[in-house]
Design an enzyme around this catalytic site. Structure first.
Site, PDB file in Angstrom:
ATOM      1  N   GLY A 172      82.458  13.252  47.617  1.00  0.00           N
ATOM      2  CA  GLY A 172      82.405  13.947  46.345  1.00  0.00           C
ATOM      3  C   GLY A 172      83.622  13.585  45.509  1.00  0.00           C
ATOM      4  N   LEU A 173      84.144  14.570  44.794  1.00  0.00           N
ATOM      5  CA  LEU A 173      85.311  14.374  43.936  1.00  0.00           C
ATOM      6  C   LEU A 173      85.088  13.240  42.940  1.00  0.00           C
ATOM      7  CD1 LEU A 173      88.254  14.699  46.481  1.00  0.00           C
ATOM      8  CD2 LEU A 173      87.346  16.437  44.972  1.00  0.00           C
ATOM      9  N   CYS A 174      83.887  13.188  42.413  1.00  0.00           N
ATOM     10  CA  CYS A 174      83.665  12.172  41.386  1.00  0.00           C
ATOM     11  C   CYS A 174      82.957  12.799  40.192  1.00  0.00           C
ATOM     12  CB  CYS A 174      82.892  10.987  41.948  1.00  0.00           C
ATOM     13  SG  CYS A 174      81.463  11.450  42.901  1.00  0.00           S
ATOM     14  N   GLY A 175      83.342  14.017  39.859  1.00  0.00           N
ATOM     15  CA  GLY A 175      82.821  14.648  38.662  1.00  0.00           C
ATOM     16  C   GLY A 175      81.328  14.920  38.766  1.00  0.00           C
TER      17      GLY A 175
END
Lengths: 132, 294
Positions: free
Chosen positions: B86-89
């Site tokens: 994750g951590l990709c908006g």
């Protein structure tokens, strides 16, 4: 009149240079190419590609693909091309064993493992043949 | 009012977070460049393939090939290329929104990337296969995926194959797109462009010069060529999805870093206020005490 050999994969241009002759693992057996060859398009099988450059022979392990020969330019299109010097036999052997195990464990055809197995076998064949 | 020690502790923790997100931003930036570079280094391959394809196309009957044949569509196979982490908006959320438009009963999903698999399973889609993602994309890996799709298509389990992935428009914009892979509708020139890669702009195959000899025959060369054509297309989609992922992550991490630094600024202000207030308070107490004694 030299022959311009280019080997390209989707990832990189592996080889580009003038050579005297090249032997390719064609779909219907090995065939050699010398300058002045006719315009030809044919498939190649996973196997060994032999280059003669400045009187020196060198080898590459190649995957399946195509070759277009035209005006003394040999363009090889394949999904794998590794110089025999760059093949790390232990690493490849390890990869082969892992792939075989994955196939045996999975019990169904595992595409990724099968592809790895094929690649490793092609590399090992070339490496072993050229050591002696 | 919070005491100074608590605020100091929070400032430290937020500053650490900012440092981490900053590092992740740098990593994503470098990985994005790598994926872009890899996509570009496929250009000589694409050009050669275009040339061989053009030669084949004028020599054979294109309708006859099983990979080009249009069938009545009962089931659609969809390859969904998402991300593992994750951590990709909003990248995966946008992608899944696009994927959710698919018909639930007639679609068979093949996923590449964990986020897509989880999302589609949650939405109640029928998953047939799931492939792992690699940090460094290679043709050998993506080939396994495309080979699977080709086999399913030829076996008749699915009658067409589509791909859903995040198209790389620019560093700050990624757009989910849906494209048909099989049957190959018309042979297009393979392109290796990442930016603004729109389907209409791609010119048709140019007619080839010269009359090559085919061995064994043009039809057989085409037979062997079409899977490679598809492998390459899937590989390019994979690279593009990777580039999108990394640039989305880069932007998300940049925002996170900026926000963290803003919080540090706010907290520092608050800290100084509290400190000032306590000093003023002490002074007041001292002078009151003095007055009382006098």
């Amino acid at each position: 009149m030299p022959l311009l050999l280019e080997i390209v994969t989707p990832e990189a241009k592996t080889f580009s240079g003038d050579v005297e002759s090249v032997v390719l693992p064609g779909a219907q057996g090995e065939f050699g190419v010398l300058p002045g060859h006719e315009h030809l398009i044919t498939g190649i099988e996973p196997g060994e590609l032999e280059i003669t450059q400045n009187g020196q022979k060198s080898w590459l392990a190649v995957g399946s693909g195509f070759v277009e020969i035209r005006n003394d330019r040999v363009a090889v299109l394949t999904d794998m091309a590794i110089r025999v010097e760059d093949i790390d036999e232990n690493a490849v052997e390890e990869a082969r064993r892992r792939a075989e195990k994955a196939i045996a464990d999975a019990g169904h055809p595992d595409e990724a493992a099968r592809a790895t197995l094929q690649r490793s076998l092609a590399q090992l064949n070339v490496k072993r043949r050229r050591r002696h | 009012m919070a005491n100074t020690r608590d605020i100091r502790r929070r400032i430290k923790s937020v500053r650490n977070t900012a440092q981490i997100t900053k590092a992740m931003q740098m990593v994503a930036a470098s990985k994005m460049r790598k994926a872009q570079q890899l996509a570009l280094s496929g250009r000589p391959y694409a050009e050669l393939m275009n040339s061989v394809l053009a030669h084949c196309a004028v020599r054979c009957d294109l309708e006859a090939h099983p990979l080009l044949e249009k069938r009545e569509v009962r089931r659609t196979g969809v390859l969904l290329i998402s991300t593992d982490k994750g951590l990709c908006g909003g990248l995966n959320a946008n992608l899944l929104r696009e994927a959710a438009k698919l018909d639930r009963d007639r679609t068979r999903i093949v996923t590449l990337g964990r986020k897509g698999r989880q999302g589609m399973a949650r939405l109640g889609y029928h998953l047939v296969a799931d492939f792992e993602m690699r940090d460094t994309p290679g043709i050998a890996h993506s080939k396994a995926v495309s080979q699977f799709l080709i086999e399913e298509f030829l076996r008749g389990a699915i009658d067409e194959v589509e791909v859903v992935y995040s198209e790389y428009v620019s560093t700050i914009t990624q757009r989910p797109v849906r494209r048909t892979l099989l049957p190959i509708q018309r042979l297009r020139r393979l392109s290796t462009r990442l930016q603004g890669d729109s389907e209409d702009e791609e010119p048709a195959l140019e007619s080839p010069a010269g009359e090559p000899t085919f061995e064994p025959s043009a039809a057989e060369v085409l037979n062997a060529l079409l899977p490679h054509y598809l492998h390459f297309q899937v590989f390019q989609c994979y690279l593009e999805a990777k580039a999108s992922e990394q640039s989305a992550r880069m932007v998300a991490m940049k925002n996170a870093t900026d926000n963290a630094l803003q919080i540090v600024k706010d907290l520092t202000l608050q800290y100084n206020k509290v400190r000032q207030a306590s000093i003023t308070n002490e002074l007041l107490e001292i002078s009151t005490a003095q007055l009382a004694m006098a």
